[in-house]
Design an enzyme around this catalytic site. Structure first.
Site, PDB file in Angstrom:
ATOM      1  N   CYS A   1       0.884  -1.244   0.122  1.00 57.07           N
ATOM      2  CA  CYS A   1      -0.006   0.070   0.135  1.00 57.07           C
ATOM      3  C   CYS A   1       0.774   1.338   0.233  1.00 57.07           C
ATOM      4  O   CYS A   1       0.298   2.493  -0.192  1.00 57.07           O
ATOM      5  CB  CYS A   1      -1.088  -0.119   1.006  1.00 57.07           C
ATOM      6  SG  CYS A   1      -2.084  -1.495   1.129  1.00 57.07           S
TER       7      CYS A   1
ATOM      8  N   ASN B   1     -10.247  -0.569  -0.667  1.00 55.53           N
ATOM      9  CA  ASN B   1      -8.765  -0.488  -0.808  1.00 55.53           C
ATOM     10  C   ASN B   1      -7.748  -1.178  -2.227  1.00 55.53           C
ATOM     11  O   ASN B   1      -7.991  -2.121  -2.286  1.00 55.53           O
ATOM     12  CB  ASN B   1      -8.293  -1.293   0.443  1.00 55.53           C
ATOM     13  CG  ASN B   1      -6.667  -1.139   0.457  1.00 55.53           C
ATOM     14  OD1 ASN B   1      -5.850  -0.493  -0.295  1.00 55.53           O
ATOM     15  ND2 ASN B   1      -6.138  -1.509   1.582  1.00 55.53           N
TER      16      ASN B   1
ATOM     17  N   HIS C   1      -3.418   6.953   2.349  1.00 52.84           N
ATOM     18  CA  HIS C   1      -3.981   5.507   1.570  1.00 52.84           C
ATOM     19  C   HIS C   1      -5.354   5.221   2.093  1.00 52.84           C
ATOM     20  O   HIS C   1      -5.716   5.630   3.443  1.00 52.84           O
ATOM     21  CB  HIS C   1      -2.796   4.708   2.067  1.00 52.84           C
ATOM     22  CG  HIS C   1      -3.363   3.257   1.837  1.00 52.84           C
ATOM     23  ND1 HIS C   1      -3.764   2.707   0.499  1.00 52.84           N
ATOM     24  CD2 HIS C   1      -3.429   2.217   2.658  1.00 52.84           C
ATOM     25  CE1 HIS C   1      -4.113   1.576   0.670  1.00 52.84           C
ATOM     26  NE2 HIS C   1      -3.850   1.253   1.761  1.00 52.84           N
TER      27      HIS C   1
HETATM   28  N1  ACO Z   1     -18.398  -9.224   8.105  1.00 56.97           N
HETATM   29  C1  ACO Z   1     -18.641  -9.479   9.260  1.00 56.97           C
HETATM   30  N2  ACO Z   1     -18.126  -9.859  10.435  1.00 56.97           N
HETATM   31  C2  ACO Z   1     -16.926  -9.920  10.316  1.00 56.97           C
HETATM   32  C3  ACO Z   1     -16.028  -9.678   8.920  1.00 56.97           C
HETATM   33  C4  ACO Z   1     -17.087  -9.341   8.125  1.00 56.97           C
HETATM   34  N3  ACO Z   1     -16.866  -9.155   6.616  1.00 56.97           N
HETATM   35  N4  ACO Z   1     -15.034  -9.755   9.204  1.00 56.97           N
HETATM   36  C5  ACO Z   1     -14.802 -10.096  10.346  1.00 56.97           C
HETATM   37  N5  ACO Z   1     -16.009 -10.283  10.946  1.00 56.97           N
HETATM   38  C6  ACO Z   1     -15.954 -10.596  12.393  1.00 56.97           C
HETATM   39  C7  ACO Z   1     -14.824 -11.345  12.997  1.00 56.97           C
HETATM   40  O1  ACO Z   1     -15.080 -12.734  12.745  1.00 56.97           O
HETATM   41  C8  ACO Z   1     -15.031 -11.185  14.615  1.00 56.97           C
HETATM   42  O2  ACO Z   1     -16.165 -11.826  15.078  1.00 56.97           O
HETATM   43  P1  ACO Z   1     -15.914 -12.677  16.468  1.00 56.97           P
HETATM   44  O3  ACO Z   1     -15.864 -11.239  17.450  1.00 56.97           O
HETATM   45  O4  ACO Z   1     -17.189 -13.120  16.286  1.00 56.97           O
HETATM   46  O5  ACO Z   1     -14.779 -13.117  16.482  1.00 56.97           O
HETATM   47  C9  ACO Z   1     -15.632  -9.425  14.647  1.00 56.97           C
HETATM   48  O6  ACO Z   1     -16.125  -9.376  13.358  1.00 56.97           O
HETATM   49  C10 ACO Z   1     -14.660  -8.580  15.038  1.00 56.97           C
HETATM   50  O7  ACO Z   1     -13.295  -8.857  14.149  1.00 56.97           O
HETATM   51  P2  ACO Z   1     -12.140  -8.254  14.146  1.00 56.97           P
HETATM   52  O8  ACO Z   1     -11.151  -8.573  13.177  1.00 56.97           O
HETATM   53  O9  ACO Z   1     -11.630  -7.877  15.777  1.00 56.97           O
HETATM   54  O10 ACO Z   1     -12.717  -6.556  13.661  1.00 56.97           O
HETATM   55  P3  ACO Z   1     -12.169  -5.293  13.699  1.00 56.97           P
HETATM   56  O11 ACO Z   1     -12.952  -4.292  14.345  1.00 56.97           O
HETATM   57  O12 ACO Z   1     -10.505  -5.325  13.905  1.00 56.97           O
HETATM   58  O13 ACO Z   1     -12.126  -4.807  12.052  1.00 56.97           O
HETATM   59  C11 ACO Z   1     -10.819  -4.896  10.131  1.00 56.97           C
HETATM   60  C12 ACO Z   1     -11.673  -5.725  11.100  1.00 56.97           C
HETATM   61  C13 ACO Z   1     -11.841  -4.193   9.330  1.00 56.97           C
HETATM   62  C14 ACO Z   1     -10.009  -5.963   9.056  1.00 56.97           C
HETATM   63  C15 ACO Z   1      -9.810  -3.976  10.693  1.00 56.97           C
HETATM   64  O14 ACO Z   1      -8.813  -4.563  11.610  1.00 56.97           O
HETATM   65  C16 ACO Z   1      -8.825  -3.324   9.767  1.00 56.97           C
HETATM   66  O15 ACO Z   1      -9.439  -2.365   8.775  1.00 56.97           O
HETATM   67  N6  ACO Z   1      -7.479  -3.570   9.840  1.00 56.97           N
HETATM   68  C17 ACO Z   1      -6.779  -2.944   8.802  1.00 56.97           C
HETATM   69  C18 ACO Z   1      -6.584  -3.770   7.874  1.00 56.97           C
HETATM   70  C19 ACO Z   1      -6.304  -2.992   6.613  1.00 56.97           C
HETATM   71  O16 ACO Z   1      -6.680  -2.162   6.170  1.00 56.97           O
HETATM   72  N7  ACO Z   1      -5.405  -3.751   5.606  1.00 56.97           N
HETATM   73  C20 ACO Z   1      -5.370  -3.435   4.358  1.00 56.97           C
HETATM   74  C21 ACO Z   1      -3.948  -3.361   3.877  1.00 56.97           C
HETATM   75  S1  ACO Z   1      -2.640  -2.678   4.923  1.00 56.97           S
HETATM   76  C22 ACO Z   1      -3.120  -0.781   4.795  1.00 56.97           C
HETATM   77  O17 ACO Z   1      -3.567  -0.761   3.816  1.00 56.97           O
HETATM   78  C23 ACO Z   1      -3.059  -0.299   6.135  1.00 56.97           C
END
Ligand code: ACO
Length: 317
Positions: free
Chosen positions: A101, A272, A242
Site C-alpha cells: 500500500c 482498498n 492511503h
Molecule cells: N463481516 C462480518 N463480520 C466480520 C467480517 C465481515 N466481513 N470480518 C470479520 N468479522 C467478524 C470477526 O469474525 C469477529 O467476530 P468475533 O468477534 O465473533 O470473532 C468480529 O467481526 C470482529 O473482528 P475484528 O477482526 O476484531 O474486527 P475489527 O474491528 O478489527 O475490524 C478490520 C476488522 C476491518 C479488518 C480492521 O481490523 C482493519 O481495517 N484493519 C486494517 C486492515 C487493512 O486495512 N489492511 C489493508 C492493507 S494494509 C493497509 O492498507 C494499512
C-alpha cells in the site's frame, strides 16, 4: 476503474457478512472488480495514457516508468515493461516497486529523485492492482476490504517552479511481515498442489495489528515530515492518505488535528485498491476542484511489510 461493481449487497449473498458491518468497520459500500483476463498492465495502460495526455505529452516523451503493484501480471517481466510496450513509450526504461500500500509514495519519491538529479525530464508513475486476483472470497475478514483499480501521475521537471516534491520520509519495519502477506507463489512456497490446497496464494492478515500500526504510523510519519519543514497541519491544503479503512484515516487525521474538509476520503466507492488509492484520490480531488495548482499537499501511506511513506508536495498542474 474496471467497470464491474461488487457491492456489499453482492457480498452478503456470497458470505456471512452485512453491509452494516462493512460500512461501520471499514466504510466501504462498493468496489470495482476486473473481469477475468484483465490484468494489472491493462488497468495501468488506461491510466498511463490518460495521465500522459492530461500532461500535454506523448508516450515518447516519457523517460522512465515506475509501477507500484503487488499484483504484477506475472513474476516477470515487470509490469513496467508490459505497460511501456502497450502505450508505445519507446524511449522509456522502467521497473516495478513492491511496497504494497506504500508503493505509490515510494514510486513517486523514486521518480521525483530521478527527475530532480536532472537525469530525466518526464517520469510516469503508475499505482495499479488487481487485488481480486489474490483474494480469498471465502474469507470475510479480508475479501470485503479490497478492490481493483489504477491511477497514474506524470512527474516532470518544473519549468515555472510552482509545483514541486518538497520532501519525503519513508520507513520499513520487517518485523510486521507476518501481519499482512501472501505466502504462496514465491521462492519460499513455489506453486504446488499443496500450496493451492492450503490457500497460500491469497492475502492473509491480522487486521487488528495492521489497524493499530496504520493509525500510529500515519500520524507519526506525517508529523515528522511536517515538523522538519516548519509546516503545521493547518498550513496544508489537502491530506491524501492511503485508503485502507475510513476509521484509520479518521483517527490519524483527528490526531493530527486536521480540518476534515482537507481530508480526501473516497474508500466508500473503491475499497482498498492498494497501490492505486492515492492517485485515485488525487484524481477525485482534481476533478471535483478540491485540488488546485499551488496547493500544499501531504500524502501518507502504511502497507504490508510494514512499509510507511509520506510525501510533501506543491501541486503543479
Ligand atoms: N463481516 C462480518 N463480520 C466480520 C467480517 C465481515 N466481513 N470480518 C470479520 N468479522 C467478524 C470477526 O469474525 C469477529 O467476530 P468475533 O468477534 O465473533 O470473532 C468480529 O467481526 C470482529 O473482528 P475484528 O477482526 O476484531 O474486527 P475489527 O474491528 O478489527 O475490524 C478490520 C476488522 C476491518 C479488518 C480492521 O481490523 C482493519 O481495517 N484493519 C486494517 C486492515 C487493512 O486495512 N489492511 C489493508 C492493507 S494494509 C493497509 O492498507 C494499512
Amino acid at each position: 476503474m474496471p467497470p464491474r461493481v461488487l457491492t456489499n449487497a453482492d457480498l452478503e449473498k456470497m458470505l456471512d457478512t452485512t453491509d452494516e458491518w462493512i460500512m461501520q468497520r471499514v466504510g466501504i459500500r462498493e468496489r470495482h472488480i476486473a473481469d477475468p483476463g484483465v490484468a494489472t498492465s491493462d488497468l495501468g495502460k488506461e491510466v498511463a495514457v490518460a495521465a500522459i495526455e492530461r500532461a500535454g505529452l506523448k508516450p515518447d516523451d516519457i523517460d522512465v516508468i515506475i509501477v507500484g503493484t503487488v499484483t504484477p501480471d506475472m513474476m516477470f517481466p515487470s509490469t513496467a515493461c508490459l505497460i511501456q510496450h502497450k502505450i508505445g513509450a519507446h524511449h522509456a526504461w522502467g521497473f516495478d516497486i513492491s511496497a504494497a500500500c506504500s508503493a505509490f509514495t515510494y514510486s513517486l519519491t523514486t521518480a521525483s529523485q530521478l527527475v530532480a538529479t536532472g537525469a530525466y525530464e518526464h517520469a510516469l508513475v503508475v499505482g495499479a492492482d488487481v487485488m481480486s486476483s489474490i483474494l480469498d472470497y471465502t474469507d470475510r475478514s479480508t475479501c470485503v476490504l479490497f478492490g481493483d483499480g489504477a491511477g497514474a501521475v506524470v512527474v516532470s521537471a518544473a519549468a515555472d517552479g510552482d509545483g514541486a516534491i518538497l520532501d519525503f520520509e519513508h520507513e520499513i519495519d520487517g518485523s510486521g511481515g507476518s501481519a499482512l502477506f501472501m505466502p504462496g507463489g514465491g521462492s519460499l512456497h513455489p506453486p504446488s498442489h499443496e500450496t493451492i490446497d492450503k490457500r497460500l496464494h491469497y492475502v492473509k492478515q491480522e487486521g487488528r495489528a495492521v489497524f493499530k500500526f496504520a493509525v500510529r504510523k500515519t500520524e507519526e510519519i506525517a508529523r515528522r515530515l511536517l515538523d522538519r519543514n516548519g509546516i503545521t497541519p493547518a498550513d496544508l491544503d489537502l491530506f491524501v492518505s492511503h485508503q485502507a479503512n475510513r476509521r484509520i484515516i479518521a483517527a490519524a487525521s483527528e490526531n493530527l488535528e486536521l480540518d476534515p474538509a482537507k481530508v480526501v476520503i473516497n474508500i466508500e466507492r473503491f475499497g482498498n485498491t492498494t497501490a492505486a488509492t492515492i492517485p485515485l484520490a488525487l484524481n477525485d480531488a482534481v476533478c471535483s476542484g478540491r485540488l488546485k495548482k499551488g496547493d500544499l499537499v501531504l500524502l501518507a501511506s502504511v502497507g504490508a511489510g510494514f512499509t510507511v511513506g509520506a510525501v510533501l508536495l506543491r501541486w503543479g498542474f
